[in-house]
Motif scaffolding. Structure first.
Motif, short mmCIF file in Angstrom:
data_model
loop_
_atom_site.label_atom_id
_atom_site.label_comp_id
_atom_site.label_asym_id
_atom_site.label_seq_id
_atom_site.Cartn_x
_atom_site.Cartn_y
_atom_site.Cartn_z
N ILE A 19 40.20 49.82 45.87
CA ILE A 19 39.20 50.12 44.84
C ILE A 19 38.17 48.99 44.75
CG2 ILE A 19 38.89 50.44 42.34
CD1 ILE A 19 41.73 51.78 42.35
N ASP A 38 39.28 37.46 46.56
CA ASP A 38 40.60 38.03 46.86
C ASP A 38 41.56 36.89 47.16
OD1 ASP A 38 41.27 41.22 47.70
OD2 ASP A 38 42.79 39.72 48.25
N ASN A 91 39.32 43.33 38.72
CA ASN A 91 39.95 44.51 39.31
C ASN A 91 41.30 44.22 39.98
OD1 ASN A 91 39.85 47.25 40.88
ND2 ASN A 91 39.93 45.67 42.47
N TYR A 154 53.97 46.92 34.71
CA TYR A 154 52.62 47.37 35.11
C TYR A 154 51.96 48.16 33.98
CZ TYR A 154 48.98 49.69 37.90
OH TYR A 154 47.78 50.16 38.40
N LYS A 158 48.71 47.07 31.73
CA LYS A 158 47.45 47.85 31.77
C LYS A 158 47.03 48.29 30.36
CE LYS A 158 46.41 47.73 36.17
NZ LYS A 158 45.25 46.93 36.61
N VAL A 187 44.97 56.76 43.00
CA VAL A 187 43.92 56.60 44.00
C VAL A 187 44.55 56.26 45.34
CG1 VAL A 187 41.73 55.47 44.50
CG2 VAL A 187 42.56 55.59 42.13
N THR A 189 44.97 54.30 47.99
CA THR A 189 44.71 52.94 48.50
C THR A 189 46.05 52.40 49.01
OG1 THR A 189 45.30 51.71 46.51
CG2 THR A 189 43.05 52.57 46.61
P1 NAD Z 1 45.24 47.31 46.53
O1 NAD Z 1 46.61 46.75 46.53
O2 NAD Z 1 44.84 48.28 47.57
O3 NAD Z 1 44.17 46.11 46.52
C1 NAD Z 1 44.32 45.04 45.63
C2 NAD Z 1 43.60 43.82 46.16
O4 NAD Z 1 43.80 42.76 45.21
C3 NAD Z 1 44.13 43.34 47.50
O5 NAD Z 1 43.07 43.05 48.38
C4 NAD Z 1 44.93 42.09 47.14
O6 NAD Z 1 44.92 41.10 48.17
C5 NAD Z 1 44.18 41.60 45.90
N1 NAD Z 1 45.01 40.77 45.03
C6 NAD Z 1 46.31 40.96 44.69
N2 NAD Z 1 46.73 39.99 43.89
C7 NAD Z 1 45.69 39.16 43.70
C8 NAD Z 1 45.53 37.96 42.97
N3 NAD Z 1 46.53 37.40 42.29
N4 NAD Z 1 44.32 37.36 42.99
C9 NAD Z 1 43.29 37.89 43.70
N5 NAD Z 1 43.40 39.01 44.42
C10 NAD Z 1 44.59 39.64 44.42
O7 NAD Z 1 45.08 47.96 45.08
P2 NAD Z 1 44.05 49.06 44.52
O8 NAD Z 1 44.72 50.36 44.54
O9 NAD Z 1 42.72 48.90 45.13
O10 NAD Z 1 44.01 48.60 43.00
C11 NAD Z 1 42.94 47.88 42.43
C12 NAD Z 1 43.13 47.91 40.93
O11 NAD Z 1 43.16 49.26 40.49
C13 NAD Z 1 44.42 47.28 40.44
O12 NAD Z 1 44.19 46.61 39.22
C14 NAD Z 1 45.32 48.48 40.22
O13 NAD Z 1 46.33 48.22 39.28
C15 NAD Z 1 44.32 49.48 39.71
N6 NAD Z 1 44.73 50.88 39.83
C16 NAD Z 1 45.07 51.41 41.02
C17 NAD Z 1 45.46 52.74 41.10
C18 NAD Z 1 45.88 53.39 42.38
O14 NAD Z 1 46.45 54.50 42.32
N7 NAD Z 1 45.62 52.81 43.54
C19 NAD Z 1 45.49 53.52 39.92
C20 NAD Z 1 45.11 52.95 38.72
C21 NAD Z 1 44.73 51.62 38.68
#
Ligand code: NAD
Length: 241
Positions: A19, A38, A91, A154, A158, A187, A189
């Motif tokens: 995302i 990141d 994010n 989690y 949130k 999502v 990912t």
């Molecule tokens: P992802 O795991 O694909 O990507 C997360 C990124 O954050 C990675 O590049 C990782 O290296 C980086 N990261 C992790 N810990 C970190 C830290 N301590 N400091 C800096 N960077 C860090 O996740 P995503 O699906 O893209 O999720 C992004 C956000 O969206 C998150 O907050 C997640 O909780 C939220 N979210 C995701 C979904 C889903 O279904 N994918 C749904 C609702 C909310």
């Protein structure tokens, strides 16, 4: 065009994939300069390369958002190089899966620290500028908890992100700073493709009104909307997608 972000300075944490990467592309294409932050520097650098191909100015930076000193360092460095921060996308997030009774303190602390610490390190500079848009990534799990679940830390963290949005938002709007959050459903990912989450995602998917998982591209217009002046009258909002 009031959706343009030309001359704006943005950062996106967790911008190296998923995302966050989609947010980086959307903000960059709308005209903003973007700091891609990141914990995995090589992922952020790869995204910076993608932007470079399209002539968009960005910088890749390594930081662990759960560490206050890391967040302070990136905020100071962006301000030193680009003079201001207009758009902050908090994010980065992690998802660990334990049954509620098995949730360890370590898992709890780690999840909360990534979700909630350092979210407001940018607020001082924004308040002193008299302008800023903070956009936090929460989750639909902050509002509803689909069964079966294994995400106590989690989901609770949130819900905290939503309160970290709703509380300061109205407090700061007359000083030019707006705070909102985006709550995506599921999502597609790398986050959801773990052995622990796969079976849960399969069960939850049956109840998605749109009949499919969200793609990161389904979220891009929302971040541009919240980052741009068209949403200036809004604050404290939790936008569910
Ligand atoms: P992802 O795991 O694909 O990507 C997360 C990124 O954050 C990675 O590049 C990782 O290296 C980086 N990261 C992790 N810990 C970190 C830290 N301590 N400091 C800096 N960077 C860090 O996740 P995503 O699906 O893209 O999720 C992004 C956000 O969206 C998150 O907050 C997640 O909780 C939220 N979210 C995701 C979904 C889903 O279904 N994918 C749904 C609702 C909310």
């Amino acid at each position: 065009d009031r959706l343009r972000l030309d001359c704006k300075v943005a950062y996106v944490t967790g911008g190296g994939q998923g995302i966050g990467r989609a947010f980086v592309h959307a903000l960059g294409e709308a005209g903003a300069k973007v700091a891609i932050i990141d914990i995995a520097l090589e992922k952020a650098q790869a995204v910076a390369k993608e932007l470079e191909v399209n002539g968009i100015k960005s910088v890749a930076m390594a930081a662990d958002v759960s560490k206050a000193e890391d967040v302070k360092r990136i905020v100071d460095s962006i301000v030193a190089n680009w003079g201001r921060i207009d758009i902050a996308c908090n994010n980065a997030g992690i998802n660990m899966n334990s049954a509620s009774e098995d949730t360890t303190l370590e898992e709890w602390d780690k999840t909360f620290n990534v979700s909630l610490r350092g979210l407001f390190m940018c607020c001082r500079i924004m308040l002193s500028q008299g302008y800023g848009k903070i956009i936090n990534t929460a989750s639909m799990a902050s509002l509803i908890v689909p069964h079966p679940q294994k995400q106590l830390a989690y989901n609770t963290s949130k819900a905290g992100v939503v309160k970290l949005t709703q509380t300061p938002g109205p407090e700061w709007i007359d000083r030019g700073v707006r705070v909102s959050c985006i709550s995506p459903g599921i999502v597609d990912t790398p986050l959801i493709h773990t052995d622990a989450l796969k079976p849960l995602v399969q069960r939850w998917s049956n109840n998605i009104p749109a009949g499919r998982l969200a793609r990161v591209t389904d979220l891009q217009a929302a971040v541009v909307y919240l980052a741009s002046e068209v949403s200036d009258y809004m604050t404290g909002h939790n936008l569910v997608i």
